[in-house]
Design an enzyme around this catalytic site. Structure first.
Site, PDB file in Angstrom:
ATOM      1  N   CYS A 228      57.061   1.548  24.042  1.00  0.00           N
ATOM      2  CA  CYS A 228      55.637   1.460  24.343  1.00  0.00           C
ATOM      3  C   CYS A 228      55.143   0.008  24.359  1.00  0.00           C
ATOM      4  O   CYS A 228      55.411  -0.694  25.332  1.00  0.00           O
ATOM      5  CB  CYS A 228      54.831   2.339  23.397  1.00  0.00           C
ATOM      6  SG  CYS A 228      53.287   2.880  24.153  1.00  0.00           S
TER       7      CYS A 228
ATOM      8  N   HIS B  25      57.213   7.752  23.651  1.00  0.00           N
ATOM      9  CA  HIS B  25      57.522   7.676  22.210  1.00  0.00           C
ATOM     10  C   HIS B  25      58.605   8.664  21.802  1.00  0.00           C
ATOM     11  O   HIS B  25      58.323   9.685  21.153  1.00  0.00           O
ATOM     12  CB  HIS B  25      56.242   7.910  21.403  1.00  0.00           C
ATOM     13  CG  HIS B  25      55.296   6.788  21.509  1.00  0.00           C
ATOM     14  ND1 HIS B  25      55.377   5.679  20.691  1.00  0.00           N
ATOM     15  CD2 HIS B  25      54.282   6.551  22.377  1.00  0.00           C
ATOM     16  CE1 HIS B  25      54.423   4.822  21.033  1.00  0.00           C
ATOM     17  NE2 HIS B  25      53.759   5.330  22.068  1.00  0.00           N
TER      18      HIS B  25
ATOM     19  N   GLU C 260      60.593   8.267  19.448  1.00  0.00           N
ATOM     20  CA  GLU C 260      60.725   8.250  17.993  1.00  0.00           C
ATOM     21  C   GLU C 260      59.921   9.361  17.333  1.00  0.00           C
ATOM     22  O   GLU C 260      60.284   9.853  16.246  1.00  0.00           O
ATOM     23  CB  GLU C 260      60.300   6.886  17.431  1.00  0.00           C
ATOM     24  CG  GLU C 260      58.824   6.638  17.226  1.00  0.00           C
ATOM     25  CD  GLU C 260      58.026   6.496  18.525  1.00  0.00           C
ATOM     26  OE1 GLU C 260      58.648   6.352  19.597  1.00  0.00           O
ATOM     27  OE2 GLU C 260      56.785   6.561  18.461  1.00  0.00           O
TER      28      GLU C 260
HETATM   29  N1  LIG Z   1      48.631  -0.842  22.995  1.00  0.00           N
HETATM   30  C1  LIG Z   1      49.464  -0.624  24.158  1.00  0.00           C
HETATM   31  C2  LIG Z   1      50.769   0.038  23.743  1.00  0.00           C
HETATM   32  C3  LIG Z   1      50.532   1.446  23.327  1.00  0.00           C
HETATM   33  C4  LIG Z   1      51.393   1.905  22.183  1.00  0.00           C
HETATM   34  O1  LIG Z   1      52.328   1.259  21.739  1.00  0.00           O
HETATM   35  N2  LIG Z   1      50.999   3.060  21.658  1.00  0.00           N
HETATM   36  C5  LIG Z   1      51.462   3.501  20.390  1.00  0.00           C
HETATM   37  C6  LIG Z   1      50.306   4.139  19.659  1.00  0.00           C
HETATM   38  C7  LIG Z   1      50.408   3.944  18.159  1.00  0.00           C
HETATM   39  C8  LIG Z   1      49.054   4.156  17.490  1.00  0.00           C
HETATM   40  O2  LIG Z   1      48.179   4.798  18.097  1.00  0.00           O
HETATM   41  O3  LIG Z   1      48.868   3.635  16.380  1.00  0.00           O
HETATM   42  C9  LIG Z   1      48.749   0.235  25.196  1.00  0.00           C
HETATM   43  O4  LIG Z   1      47.725   0.845  24.853  1.00  0.00           O
HETATM   44  O5  LIG Z   1      49.249   0.309  26.340  1.00  0.00           O
END
Ligand SMILES: N[C@@H](CCC(=O)NCCCC(=O)O)C(=O)O
Length: 254
Positions: free
Chosen positions: A114, A223, A225
């Site tokens: 991500c 995701h 994971e």
């Molecule tokens: N911020 C970037 C990457 C998005 C991302 O890594 N999402 C994971 C979500 C984890 C969380 O919500 O804490 C984008 O918005 O493209």
């Protein structure tokens, strides 16, 4: 004691909690590494050059760059910062980008998820676009409110199509795969030396590979994971990605 397991470095976010600043990684990444991947995760504090050095990289057999609610600062890909690019985590940027470059310089296996997928693209000279859901003919890739429970937010959301003959297709097969989705940004201009490994039906680049990497070097916008941390049976594609990454780390260590 278990036989030695490869060490895999995990990026961290700088977060404020209980009046302190923490360097933290979400448990799902760590459990997926310790479980299906069969490696030992080691969280790297976002302290920039103080941690991204030969000592650390020499001890590692892989690097995982995690997702995050924060975004890569647009200055790092020559874009004008606006409110739509926020929030930022400059400590993370100053650590994960050099960590990606140093991992690739050493042919360390790399899995970027991500925000990590986006950082890999920026590290290779590419750019990002923001608030993609506001574009015509573009899906809403946010996966619902950030306040939703994880099982709703990281549920299957849309299909991605692996590029035939690519690394992802080798791991998962060439059929379309259901993935979750939790992002507002996406790859705009693809970085140098990267190959598209999967796309969504609205053209979003959902997976990339470092074209000339000697070892596993994959970025995914979704995701895996989340599912891989639940159990090995929760979602076969997610487990396969982490097992392939763990195999690459073991091969590197040996
Ligand atoms: N911020 C970037 C990457 C998005 C991302 O890594 N999402 C994971 C979500 C984890 C969380 O919500 O804490 C984008 O918005 O493209």
């Amino acid at each position: 004691m278990q036989t030695s397991r490869p060490l895999v470095l995990v990026s961290s976010d700088e977060r404020e909690l209980h009046g302190f600043t923490w360097h933290a990684a979400i448990n799902t990444y760590l459990k997926s590494l310790a479980g299906p991947a069969g490696v030992t995760p080691v969280i790297v504090p976002s302290l920039g050059d103080a941690v991204v050095n030969d000592t650390l990289l020499a001890a590692a057999s892989g690097v995982l760059v995690t997702g995050s609610r924060t975004n890569v600062h647009p200055d790092l890909y020559d874009e004008e910062p606006t409110e739509a690019h926020e929030p930022y985590d400059p400590a993370r940027d100053s650590t994960s980008l050099p960590l990606i470059r140093e991992a690739l310089n050493r042919d360390l296996p790399l899995l970027a998820i991500c925000r990590g997928h986006q950082e890999l693209n920026v590290a290779m000279g590419g750019t990002l676009e923001t608030e993609i859901q506001e574009q015509e003919n573009r899906r809403d890739h946010r996966g619902g409110s950030v306040d939703l429970p994880q099982h709703e937010r990281f549920a299957h959301n849309h299909l991605v199509s692996p590029t035939p003959g690519g690394l992802l297709a080798t791991i998962l097969g060439e059929d379309d795969v259901q993935v979750n989705s939790a992002h507002r940004q996406a790859i705009d201009r693809l970085g140098d030396g990267l190959t598209v490994e999967a796309t969504a039906d609205d053209g979003t680049i959902e997976a990339i590979r470092v074209s000339d990497a000697k070892n596993f070097a994959l970025g995914v916008q979704w995701h895996p994971e989340y599912w891989a941390s639940l159990s090995e049976d929760a979602d076969a594609p997610s487990t396969k990605i982490f097992k392939a990454f763990g195999d690459a780390a073991r091969a590197y260590k040996d």
